[in-house]
Scaffold this active site. Structure first.
Site, PDB file in Angstrom:
ATOM      1  N   SER A  60     -20.579 -60.699   8.863  1.00  9.44           N
ATOM      2  CA  SER A  60     -19.304 -61.394   9.104  1.00  9.44           C
ATOM      3  C   SER A  60     -18.282 -61.137   7.993  1.00  9.44           C
ATOM      4  CB  SER A  60     -19.529 -62.900   9.275  1.00  9.44           C
ATOM      5  OG  SER A  60     -20.066 -63.449   8.099  1.00  9.44           O
TER       6      SER A  60
ATOM      7  N   ASP B 117     -16.231 -73.812   3.098  1.00 11.85           N
ATOM      8  CA  ASP B 117     -16.694 -72.433   3.226  1.00 11.85           C
ATOM      9  C   ASP B 117     -16.189 -71.646   2.005  1.00 11.85           C
ATOM     10  OD1 ASP B 117     -17.040 -69.746   3.778  1.00 11.85           O
ATOM     11  OD2 ASP B 117     -16.220 -69.826   5.808  1.00 11.85           O
TER      12      ASP B 117
ATOM     13  N   HIS C   7     -16.561 -66.832   3.130  1.00 10.82           N
ATOM     14  CA  HIS C   7     -15.578 -65.962   3.788  1.00 10.82           C
ATOM     15  C   HIS C   7     -14.256 -65.984   3.008  1.00 10.82           C
ATOM     16  CE1 HIS C   7     -18.412 -66.851   7.142  1.00 10.82           C
ATOM     17  NE2 HIS C   7     -18.280 -65.542   7.251  1.00 10.82           N
TER      18      HIS C   7
END
Ligand SMILES: *[C@@H]1O[C@H](CO)[C@@H](O)[C@H](O)[C@H]1NC(C)=O
Ligand SMILES: *[C@@H]1O[C@H](CO)[C@@H](O)[C@H](O)[C@H]1NC(C)=O
Ligand SMILES: *[C@@H]1O[C@H](CO)[C@@H](O)[C@H](O)[C@H]1NC(C)=O
Ligand SMILES: *[C@@H]1O[C@H](CO)[C@@H](O)[C@H](O)[C@H]1NC(C)=O
Ligand SMILES: *[C@@H]1O[C@H](CO)[C@@H](O)[C@H](O)[C@H]1NC(C)=O
Ligand SMILES: *[C@@H]1O[C@H](CO)[C@@H](O)[C@H](O)[C@H]1NC(C)=O
Length: 449
Positions: A187, A428, A431
């Site tokens: 990802s 998060d 990312h």
């Protein structure tokens, strides 16, 4: 199954809705993996391990491996039993190593693009507008999801001893004319792919651009350049039970360390390949299921050990299939995480949540970037150094504690009140917001094409 993004929205609302639900699910599954990383790395693990059966949309099922020849791993694969790793290696990789892969003859690089510093530059940056990129992901669109401090969009990377060529989407398309550029990995690599789409799409007329539905291989096409920018989901490089682009949240990682054909057959026609692999190896031990092992018994190995075997098989593919005059191959080094604020501010609690500025200590290196892994990657890449260019983004991204989505992204699970009242608990820090750090990774890629 090509579709025009814009038109589809207008004329086929149901299909379009289904497509977005599909994407939503895919990102949800990635997210559940990230949570595992979070939990694995959280220092004082207040968080509970998630009940994986709640996340699995399909009943578990076991192949009778003792009867069937290995037909390839999928999400239903299980181990008949598990023993400790025996020390075995993929045959071709061993042969290749014994025949002595050439040592790196390091080219005299006129410039080290990867060491330098971030300069605040709100004149040239951001390179595109978040809300105007039709391919933006809800996982990365931080402003849309409420982030008000937009400083993270305004930083330019300045190498120490030289300047980078200025980003130019038209020049980049000229380089890609008639070619396929493919990102392969997890990802983080998908984030870089989305960044590339956002950097590139604005100069292509809407009716000349299209994208296929999200799946293992997703293809953006620019008709007027006869070029594609693609993303192939292959988080462990080699074949594994996590190769389903949507449903890859598995209780255990099972991989075939000696099997890469399923993926390589999809990437081998690409002209420019950008690989990454790292975080998926950081979630604890993995299980090896060798191709010719008919008992269905797995061997358990550390994540690092598993990654080394996968890198050997991958490097073996590169050594035997890549003609550097015809194909360009890049490997993106590990993407740093910022899970513990104490690392850049001694004695403090929390993580990347609420961080608004890059770190300015040039020696900073966080514990999320595992040095033994870096050394292993270096060693494996050295053997194919004439065929692979390293995009060494680790150090420069280490500085960017301000660049993560934190709470400003879409979360598909409802958040409990205790979590909501403690934003750091669900931030998060893995990312990267877009526009942001991955745009610079792509600018670096641009320097080498
Ligand atoms: C997970 O949930 C299932 C029911 O969905 C339950 O049977 C099982 O015991 C749970 N496992 C754990 C570890 O909580
Ligand atoms: C699985 O293989 C074993 C050993 O060959 C056999 O005895 C058993 O019946 C098989 N089970 C199924 C469900 O096919
Ligand atoms: C850029 O930042 C400076 C200093 O923060 C500010 O004075 C200026 O208005 C900003 N310019 C733009 C175009 O946002
Ligand atoms: C981005 O686009 C939106 C919508 O068109 C616009 O309101 C906003 O001002 C733009 N932002 C920048 C920084 O250009
Ligand atoms: C388009 O590019 C492909 C390679 O990706 C090539 O095989 C094909 O001949 C090209 N078509 C045209 C019309 O240039
Ligand atoms: C990447 O750069 C770091 C220094 O920032 C260095 O230690 C590491 O060996 C490099 N990795 C590779 C694969 O070249």
């Amino acid at each position: 199954m090509q579709q025009r993004w814009q038109k589809k929205k207008k004329h086929f609302p149901l299909i379009s809705l289904l497509f977005f639900v599909f994407i939503a699910f895919s990102i949800f599954w990635s997210e559940s993996n990230i949570r595992v990383i979070h939990q694995h790395q959280a220092r004082n693990g207040q968080k509970q391990r998630q009940n994986a059966s709640l996340l699995s949309s399909t009943p578990s099922h076991s192949f009778n491996l003792s009867n069937k020849p290995p037909v390839g791993l999928d999400k239903f694969t299980t181990c008949a039993s598990t023993v400790r790793y025996s020390g075995r290696r993929a045959v071709s990789a061993v042969l290749w190593e014994e025949s002595g892969g050439r040592r790196a003859v390091s080219e005299v690089e006129s410039c080290d693009f990867f060491s330098g510093k971030w300069i605040f530059d709100n004149v040239s940056y951001p390179l595109y507008n978040e809300s105007q990129c039709p391919y933006m992901s809800d996982q990365l669109a931080c402003h849309k999801h409420g982030r008000q401090d937009l400083g993270y969009q305004f930083w330019r990377w300045q190498p120490r001893n030289c300047n980078m060529k200025r980003w130019d989407a038209v020049e980049m398309w000229d380089k890609l004319r008639g070619k396929r550029l493919m990102f392969v990995g997890d990802s983080l690599n998908r984030g870089q792919w989305i960044s590339m789409l956002c950097l590139m799409e604005s100069v292509i007329p809407r009716d000349k651009q299209s994208i296929t539905p999200n799946s293992e291989l997703t293809i953006f096409r620019a008709e007027n350049y006869n070029a594609t920018i693609e993303f192939l989901w292959a988080p462990l490089l080699v074949e594994s039970n996590s190769d389903d682009a949507v449903d890859h949240r598995m209780n255990e990682r099972i991989l075939r360390p000696d099997a890469i054909l399923r993926h390589s057959s999809r990437w081998e026609q690409a002209d420019i390949l950008v690989f990454n692999s790292y975080l998926w190896w950081r979630q604890g031990p993995v299980k090896l299921l060798w191709s010719n092992d008919e008992s269905g018994a797995c061997e358990e190995i550390t994540g690092l050990g598993g990654m080394e075997l996968a890198m050997e098989t991958w490097a073996d593919w590169v050594a035997s299939h890549v003609d550097p005059l015809k194909k360009k191959v890049f490997f993106v080094t590990m993407s740093p995480t910022h899970l513990g604020k104490y690392e850049w501010e001694a004695g403090s609690e929390g993580n990347c949540y609420n961080e608004k500025k890059p770190i300015d200590d040039e020696r900073y290196w966080g514990t999320g970037s595992d040095l033994p892994t870096m050394r292993m990657v270096e060693k494996r890449l050295a053997r194919v150094s004439s065929k692979v260019t390293v995009l060494n983004i680790t150090q420069l991204s280490e500085y960017r504690k301000d660049g993560h989505p934190t709470i400003y992204r879409k979360f598909w699970e409802p958040l409990e009140p205790e979590k909501k009242s403690n934003p750091a608990s669900y931030s998060d820090c893995i990312h990267w917001c877009l526009p942001g750090v991955p745009d610079v990774w792509n600018e670096l890629l641009f320097q080498f094409l």
